[in-house]
Design an enzyme around this catalytic site. Structure first.
Site, PDB file in Angstrom:
ATOM      1  N   HIS A 127      -0.890 -16.361   0.891  1.00 17.18           N
ATOM      2  CA  HIS A 127      -0.476 -17.498   1.740  1.00 17.18           C
ATOM      3  C   HIS A 127       1.041 -17.617   1.874  1.00 17.18           C
ATOM      4  CE1 HIS A 127      -1.382 -18.717  -2.421  1.00 17.18           C
ATOM      5  NE2 HIS A 127      -0.181 -19.261  -2.353  1.00 17.18           N
TER       6      HIS A 127
ATOM      7  N   THR B 256       7.160 -12.342  -3.321  1.00 20.20           N
ATOM      8  CA  THR B 256       8.174 -11.408  -3.835  1.00 20.20           C
ATOM      9  C   THR B 256       7.807  -9.943  -3.650  1.00 20.20           C
ATOM     10  OG1 THR B 256       7.075 -11.390  -5.977  1.00 20.20           O
ATOM     11  CG2 THR B 256       8.834 -13.021  -5.674  1.00 20.20           C
ATOM     12  N   GLY B 257       6.531  -9.664  -3.448  1.00 17.40           N
ATOM     13  CA  GLY B 257       6.031  -8.282  -3.438  1.00 17.40           C
ATOM     14  C   GLY B 257       5.625  -7.815  -4.826  1.00 17.40           C
ATOM     15  N   VAL B 258       6.003  -8.588  -5.839  1.00 19.10           N
ATOM     16  CA  VAL B 258       5.792  -8.144  -7.222  1.00 19.10           C
ATOM     17  C   VAL B 258       4.320  -8.259  -7.639  1.00 19.10           C
ATOM     18  CG1 VAL B 258       6.382  -8.550  -9.640  1.00 19.10           C
ATOM     19  CG2 VAL B 258       8.164  -8.644  -7.904  1.00 19.10           C
ATOM     20  N   GLY B 259       3.772  -9.467  -7.536  1.00 13.63           N
ATOM     21  CA  GLY B 259       2.389  -9.670  -7.992  1.00 13.63           C
ATOM     22  C   GLY B 259       1.407  -8.779  -7.256  1.00 13.63           C
TER      23      GLY B 259
ATOM     24  N   ASN C  72       7.199  10.067  -4.840  1.00 14.08           N
ATOM     25  CA  ASN C  72       6.073   9.500  -5.600  1.00 14.08           C
ATOM     26  C   ASN C  72       4.747   9.520  -4.857  1.00 14.08           C
ATOM     27  OD1 ASN C  72       8.639   7.229  -6.036  1.00 14.08           O
ATOM     28  ND2 ASN C  72       8.030   8.553  -7.725  1.00 14.08           N
TER      29      ASN C  72
ATOM     30  N   ARG D  38       8.252  19.867  -7.500  1.00 16.65           N
ATOM     31  CA  ARG D  38       8.391  19.264  -8.833  1.00 16.65           C
ATOM     32  C   ARG D  38       7.866  17.832  -8.858  1.00 16.65           C
ATOM     33  NH1 ARG D  38      13.257  18.686  -6.332  1.00 16.65           N
ATOM     34  NH2 ARG D  38      14.480  16.796  -6.722  1.00 16.65           N
ATOM     35  N   HIS D  39       7.885  17.177  -7.701  1.00 17.31           N
ATOM     36  CA  HIS D  39       7.395  15.793  -7.643  1.00 17.31           C
ATOM     37  C   HIS D  39       5.872  15.742  -7.796  1.00 17.31           C
ATOM     38  CE1 HIS D  39      11.414  14.684  -6.582  1.00 17.31           C
ATOM     39  NE2 HIS D  39      11.389  15.469  -5.517  1.00 17.31           N
TER      40      HIS D  39
ATOM     41  N   ARG E 207       4.863  15.569 -11.389  1.00 18.13           N
ATOM     42  CA  ARG E 207       5.054  14.230 -11.973  1.00 18.13           C
ATOM     43  C   ARG E 207       3.970  13.254 -11.502  1.00 18.13           C
ATOM     44  NH1 ARG E 207      11.328  15.164 -10.521  1.00 18.13           N
ATOM     45  NH2 ARG E 207      11.763  16.577 -12.244  1.00 18.13           N
TER      46      ARG E 207
HETATM   47  C1  RB5 Z   1       2.767 -17.387  -4.485  1.00 18.02           C
HETATM   48  O1  RB5 Z   1       3.389 -18.622  -4.554  1.00 18.02           O
HETATM   49  C2  RB5 Z   1       3.642 -16.337  -5.164  1.00 18.02           C
HETATM   50  O2  RB5 Z   1       3.572 -16.479  -6.545  1.00 18.02           O
HETATM   51  C3  RB5 Z   1       3.217 -14.943  -4.738  1.00 18.02           C
HETATM   52  O3  RB5 Z   1       3.308 -14.835  -3.364  1.00 18.02           O
HETATM   53  C4  RB5 Z   1       4.036 -13.799  -5.282  1.00 18.02           C
HETATM   54  O4  RB5 Z   1       5.401 -14.007  -5.097  1.00 18.02           O
HETATM   55  C5  RB5 Z   1       3.720 -13.366  -6.647  1.00 18.02           C
HETATM   56  O5  RB5 Z   1       4.174 -12.293  -7.117  1.00 18.02           O
END
Ligand code: RB5
Length: 151
Positions: free
Chosen positions: A9, A67-70, A99, A132-133, A136
Site C-alpha cells: 500500500h 523502502t524496497g527492503v522488506g 548476480n 566467473r560470476h 558465484r
Molecule cells: C509499510 O509502511 C512499509 O513498512 C513497507 O512499505 C516497507 O517500507 C517495508 O520494508
C-alpha cells in the site's frame, strides 16, 4: 518482455507509474500488487511475484514497497529467486550483469519517478555476464540447499 510487478500500500502510485511506463514500451505486465485504497502486507506480493518468475510465468519481476527492503527480503526467501534492493541504475545493471537477478526492488519513499524509470530500463536491458560470476551464483544456489546452521 513479460514482467510481474508487485507492491504494497505504500507504493501504489509508483507501481501505477512504472506499470504504465512499461506497457507504453510494449511489455506485458502481470500485476500482483495492491490497488488504490487496498492495504497489502509486502510479503504477499513478494511471494506472488517471486514464484511467478521462478516458475517461468514471467521473465522478470519488479517489487516496490516503501523502502524496497522488506519486499526484497521476502522475495529472496523463495527458492531460486534473486532479488536486489537498489536505489539507482548502476546497481540495477550490476545485479543483472554479476548476480543474474531476475527480480529487483526499490522504495517508493526513496526514489523519484525518473530514477525508477532508469532503474527498470537498466534492469531490463542488461544481460548476465556469466563466466566467473556464474560460479558465484552457483555458490548462492548451493546455499539454498543447506538451510541449517549445523551444516
Ligand atoms: C509499510 O509502511 C512499509 O513498512 C513497507 O512499505 C516497507 O517500507 C517495508 O520494508
Amino acid at each position: 518482455m513479460r514482467i510481474a510487478i508487485g507492491n504494497d500500500h505504500a507504493a501504489v502510485e509508483m507501481k501505477l507509474h512504472v506499470k504504465a511506463y512499461l506497457e507504453q514500451k510494449g511489455h506485458e505486465v502481470i500485476d500482483f500488487g495492491s490497488a488504490e485504497g487496498e492495504r497489502m502486507d509486502y510479503p504477499r506480493p513478494a511471494e506472488a511475484v517471486a514464484k511467478c518468475v521462478v516458475s517461468g510465468g514471467a521473465d522478470r519481476g519488479i517489487l516496490i514497497c516503501g523502502t524496497g527492503v522488506g519486499i526484497s527480503i521476502a522475495a529472496n526467501k523463495v527458492r531460486g529467486a534473486r532479488c536486489a534492493c537498489v536505489s539507482e541504475a548502476v546497481s540495477a545493471g550490476l545485479c543483472r550483469a554479476h548476480n543474474d537477478c531476475r527480480l529487483i526492488a526499490f522504495g517508493a519513499r526513496i526514489v523519484g519517478v525518473q530514477t525508477a524509470e532508469s532503474i527498470v530500463d537498466t534492469f531490463l536491458t542488461t544481460e548476465f555476464e556469466g563466466g566467473r560470476h556464474a560460479r558465484r551464483v552457483d555458490m548462492i544456489m548451493r546455499l539454498e540447499q543447506t538451510q541449517s546452521c549445523d551444516e
